[in-house]
Design an enzyme around this catalytic site. Structure first.
Site, PDB file in Angstrom:
ATOM      1  N   ARG A 146      62.235  17.907  91.999  1.00 52.69           N
ATOM      2  CA  ARG A 146      63.123  18.357  93.066  1.00 52.69           C
ATOM      3  C   ARG A 146      62.276  18.723  94.277  1.00 52.69           C
ATOM      4  O   ARG A 146      61.165  19.228  94.148  1.00 52.69           O
ATOM      5  CB  ARG A 146      63.902  19.607  92.638  1.00 52.69           C
TER       6      ARG A 146
ATOM      7  N   HIS B 266      64.540   9.640  97.145  1.00 52.98           N
ATOM      8  CA  HIS B 266      65.198  10.295  96.000  1.00 52.98           C
ATOM      9  C   HIS B 266      65.930   9.253  95.142  1.00 52.98           C
ATOM     10  O   HIS B 266      67.125   9.391  94.862  1.00 52.98           O
ATOM     11  CB  HIS B 266      66.165  11.384  96.480  1.00 52.98           C
TER      12      HIS B 266
HETATM   13  P1  NDP Z   1      64.735  18.925  80.876  1.00 58.43           P
HETATM   14  O1  NDP Z   1      65.572  20.144  81.008  1.00 58.43           O
HETATM   15  O2  NDP Z   1      64.960  18.053  79.696  1.00 58.43           O
HETATM   16  O3  NDP Z   1      63.190  19.325  80.895  1.00 58.43           O
HETATM   17  C1  NDP Z   1      62.665  20.288  81.768  1.00 58.43           C
HETATM   18  C2  NDP Z   1      61.236  20.572  81.385  1.00 58.43           C
HETATM   19  O4  NDP Z   1      60.690  21.487  82.348  1.00 58.43           O
HETATM   20  C3  NDP Z   1      61.086  21.227  80.013  1.00 58.43           C
HETATM   21  O5  NDP Z   1      59.931  20.741  79.350  1.00 58.43           O
HETATM   22  C4  NDP Z   1      60.886  22.710  80.359  1.00 58.43           C
HETATM   23  O6  NDP Z   1      60.110  23.452  79.437  1.00 58.43           O
HETATM   24  C5  NDP Z   1      60.105  22.587  81.654  1.00 58.43           C
HETATM   25  N1  NDP Z   1      60.216  23.801  82.453  1.00 58.43           N
HETATM   26  C6  NDP Z   1      61.318  24.338  83.017  1.00 58.43           C
HETATM   27  N2  NDP Z   1      61.021  25.482  83.652  1.00 58.43           N
HETATM   28  C7  NDP Z   1      59.686  25.678  83.472  1.00 58.43           C
HETATM   29  C8  NDP Z   1      58.790  26.694  83.858  1.00 58.43           C
HETATM   30  N3  NDP Z   1      59.190  27.752  84.566  1.00 58.43           N
HETATM   31  N4  NDP Z   1      57.476  26.593  83.469  1.00 58.43           N
HETATM   32  C9  NDP Z   1      57.069  25.523  82.730  1.00 58.43           C
HETATM   33  N5  NDP Z   1      57.885  24.506  82.339  1.00 58.43           N
HETATM   34  C10 NDP Z   1      59.171  24.601  82.698  1.00 58.43           C
HETATM   35  O7  NDP Z   1      64.952  18.112  82.242  1.00 58.43           O
HETATM   36  P2  NDP Z   1      64.812  16.546  82.469  1.00 58.43           P
HETATM   37  O8  NDP Z   1      63.529  16.071  81.914  1.00 58.43           O
HETATM   38  O9  NDP Z   1      66.058  15.852  82.064  1.00 58.43           O
HETATM   39  O10 NDP Z   1      64.804  16.492  84.081  1.00 58.43           O
HETATM   40  C11 NDP Z   1      63.831  17.191  84.830  1.00 58.43           C
HETATM   41  C12 NDP Z   1      64.228  17.217  86.302  1.00 58.43           C
HETATM   42  O11 NDP Z   1      64.059  15.936  86.876  1.00 58.43           O
HETATM   43  C13 NDP Z   1      65.699  17.537  86.587  1.00 58.43           C
HETATM   44  O12 NDP Z   1      65.955  18.922  86.501  1.00 58.43           O
HETATM   45  C14 NDP Z   1      65.856  17.004  87.993  1.00 58.43           C
HETATM   46  O13 NDP Z   1      65.533  18.015  88.929  1.00 58.43           O
HETATM   47  C15 NDP Z   1      64.817  15.901  88.077  1.00 58.43           C
HETATM   48  N6  NDP Z   1      65.421  14.585  88.247  1.00 58.43           N
HETATM   49  C16 NDP Z   1      65.121  13.874  89.367  1.00 58.43           C
HETATM   50  C17 NDP Z   1      65.649  12.627  89.560  1.00 58.43           C
HETATM   51  C18 NDP Z   1      65.289  11.827  90.762  1.00 58.43           C
HETATM   52  O14 NDP Z   1      65.905  10.786  90.998  1.00 58.43           O
HETATM   53  N7  NDP Z   1      64.290  12.246  91.534  1.00 58.43           N
HETATM   54  C19 NDP Z   1      66.551  12.017  88.577  1.00 58.43           C
HETATM   55  C20 NDP Z   1      66.770  12.821  87.415  1.00 58.43           C
HETATM   56  C21 NDP Z   1      66.235  14.072  87.275  1.00 58.43           C
HETATM   57  P3  NDP Z   1      60.583  23.638  77.904  1.00 58.43           P
HETATM   58  O15 NDP Z   1      60.416  22.255  77.296  1.00 58.43           O
HETATM   59  O16 NDP Z   1      59.631  24.611  77.335  1.00 58.43           O
HETATM   60  O17 NDP Z   1      62.007  24.070  77.972  1.00 58.43           O
HETATM   61  C1  OXD Z   2      69.427  13.774  89.198  1.00 57.98           C
HETATM   62  C2  OXD Z   2      68.996  13.193  90.448  1.00 57.98           C
HETATM   63  O1  OXD Z   2      69.229  14.965  88.990  1.00 57.98           O
HETATM   64  O2  OXD Z   2      69.446  12.092  90.774  1.00 57.98           O
HETATM   65  O3  OXD Z   2      69.981  13.042  88.367  1.00 57.98           O
HETATM   66  O4  OXD Z   2      68.170  13.769  91.141  1.00 57.98           O
END
Ligand code: NDP
Ligand code: OXD
Length: 315
Positions: free
Chosen positions: A230, A278
């Site tokens: 993000r 994005h």
């Molecule tokens: P998940 O919820 O499956 O994974 C998030 C990961 O981040 C987990 O491993 C979690 O740790 C870790 N995490 C969260 N907070 C912290 C912290 N404070 N310190 C350390 N680690 C942390 O999310 P996804 O993998 O599905 O997606 C990740 C992000 O990708 C989404 O939230 C979105 O913002 C972004 N995204 C962007 C897109 C784009 O087109 N650019 C498309 C899709 C998603 P733990 O495993 O320990 O819980």
């Molecule tokens: C998502 C994105 O969160 O598109 O799926 O960023």
């Protein structure tokens, strides 16, 4: 039949509405803000960046479906009704992100920007090429997306580590976690991939102090950043400062604190920055609508919703 309301900002609702009508022909589909009808008839919301306060207007709401993987725009709404929030987990979306991460890790590893510049000047010159097995990639966020990208990068030979909140054990991927694991994770990382969600704990994490802790003297001779999580995770001015002082040798950015990235941003013309709009893992209506319709069918058959977020965890 209970109605589904589409609420989205920043995306064109037309293809989504068409797709919902085709996938759920008997369903009453409504569109915010002009075709809401009786608010009491709305049981479900499918949303992308809904304005704060909108979901609270529907007294019989049963569930909210995010149209994207990230739910930050939903959970920051202080008035969000206490109903389950379902996020998208889709194998095609995950694969798109893994493709993007792999493409940009390889772009930096294989110095493609340098060869592009040489091509413009008609220069035929080879540069040293460290094997992937000497290059340290670090992935912040080892969830659905980060763990899939980590597995593919490990499979093609990179030394891969991940950073998460809690320990995450993945084959071939070194794990660091929590604040106590961050220093060691950064100190071994030459290509930093960020796939964290935006939460109060992660906002602004990609700042100059953090970027200075990356490994610059590894096989690549510099450190690189890829942010597809993000925009609010990164401080644009700090990324520019890190590039200019040499803490970073290059960056790939898919997300920005202000989107679209304003034409006046110096990131656009920085020679070491690669920008995408994005779209590293876009939500495709065909895939996401089929997933949501399936979830509603499950719910109405009493089988329960899948991939409901844990609101206590902040995302
Ligand atoms: P998940 O919820 O499956 O994974 C998030 C990961 O981040 C987990 O491993 C979690 O740790 C870790 N995490 C969260 N907070 C912290 C912290 N404070 N310190 C350390 N680690 C942390 O999310 P996804 O993998 O599905 O997606 C990740 C992000 O990708 C989404 O939230 C979105 O913002 C972004 N995204 C962007 C897109 C784009 O087109 N650019 C498309 C899709 C998603 P733990 O495993 O320990 O819980
Ligand atoms: C998502 C994105 O969160 O598109 O799926 O960023």
């Amino acid at each position: 039949m209970s109605a589904l309301l589409l609420v989205m900002t920043g995306w064109d609702p037309a293809p989504w509405e068409r797709r919902f009508r085709a996938a759920a022909p008997g369903r009453d589909i409504r569109l915010w803000p002009d075709r809401i009808g009786d608010p009491a008839g709305i049981s479900y919301i499918a949303a992308w960046r809904p304005p704060p306060g909108v979901p609270a207007k529907f007294p019989r709401l049963k569930a909210i479906f995010s149209l994207g993987a990230g739910v930050d725009a939903l959970v920051t709404d202080a008035g969000l009704p206490d109903v389950p929030i379902v996020r998208v987990i889709d194998p095609n979306l995950t694969m798109r992100m893994t493709e993007y991460v792999t493409l940009h890790v390889l772009l930096h590893h294989r110095r493609q920007r340098l060869y592009d510049a040489q091509q413009r000047e008609r220069v035929w010159r080879e540069h040293d090429q460290p094997p992937a097995s000497e290059v340290n990639v670090g992935i912040m966020g080892l969830g659905v997306l980060g763990s899939d990208a980590a597995a593919v990068l490990a499979r093609i030979g990179f030394r891969v580590a991940g950073w998460s909140r809690r320990p995450r054990l993945l084959p071939g991927v070194e794990n660091f976690h929590g604040a106590e694991g961050l220093d060691a994770f950064l100190a071994r990382t030459e290509i930093l991939v960020c796939l964290l969600p935006h939460t109060p704990a992660t906002e602004g994490i990609l700042n100059l102090a953090l970027l200075r802790r990356l490994k610059r003297n590894g096989a690549l001779g510099g450190a690189y950043l890829i942010n597809a999580g993000r925009g609010m995770l990164q401080v644009d001015a700090d990324i520019l400062a890190a590039l200019d002082e040499g803490a970073l040798a290059g960056a790939t950015l898919d997300v920005f604190p202000t989107e679209p990235l304003p034409p006046s941003s110096p990131l656009w013309s920085h020679p070491k920055v690669t920008i995408t709009p994005h779209n590293s893992a876009a939500s495709v209506p065909e895939e996401v609508v089929a997933y949501i319709v399936h979830q509603i069918e499950r719910f109405e058959a009493g089988k329960g919703l899948q991939n409901v977020i844990d609101r206590a965890s902040g995302y």
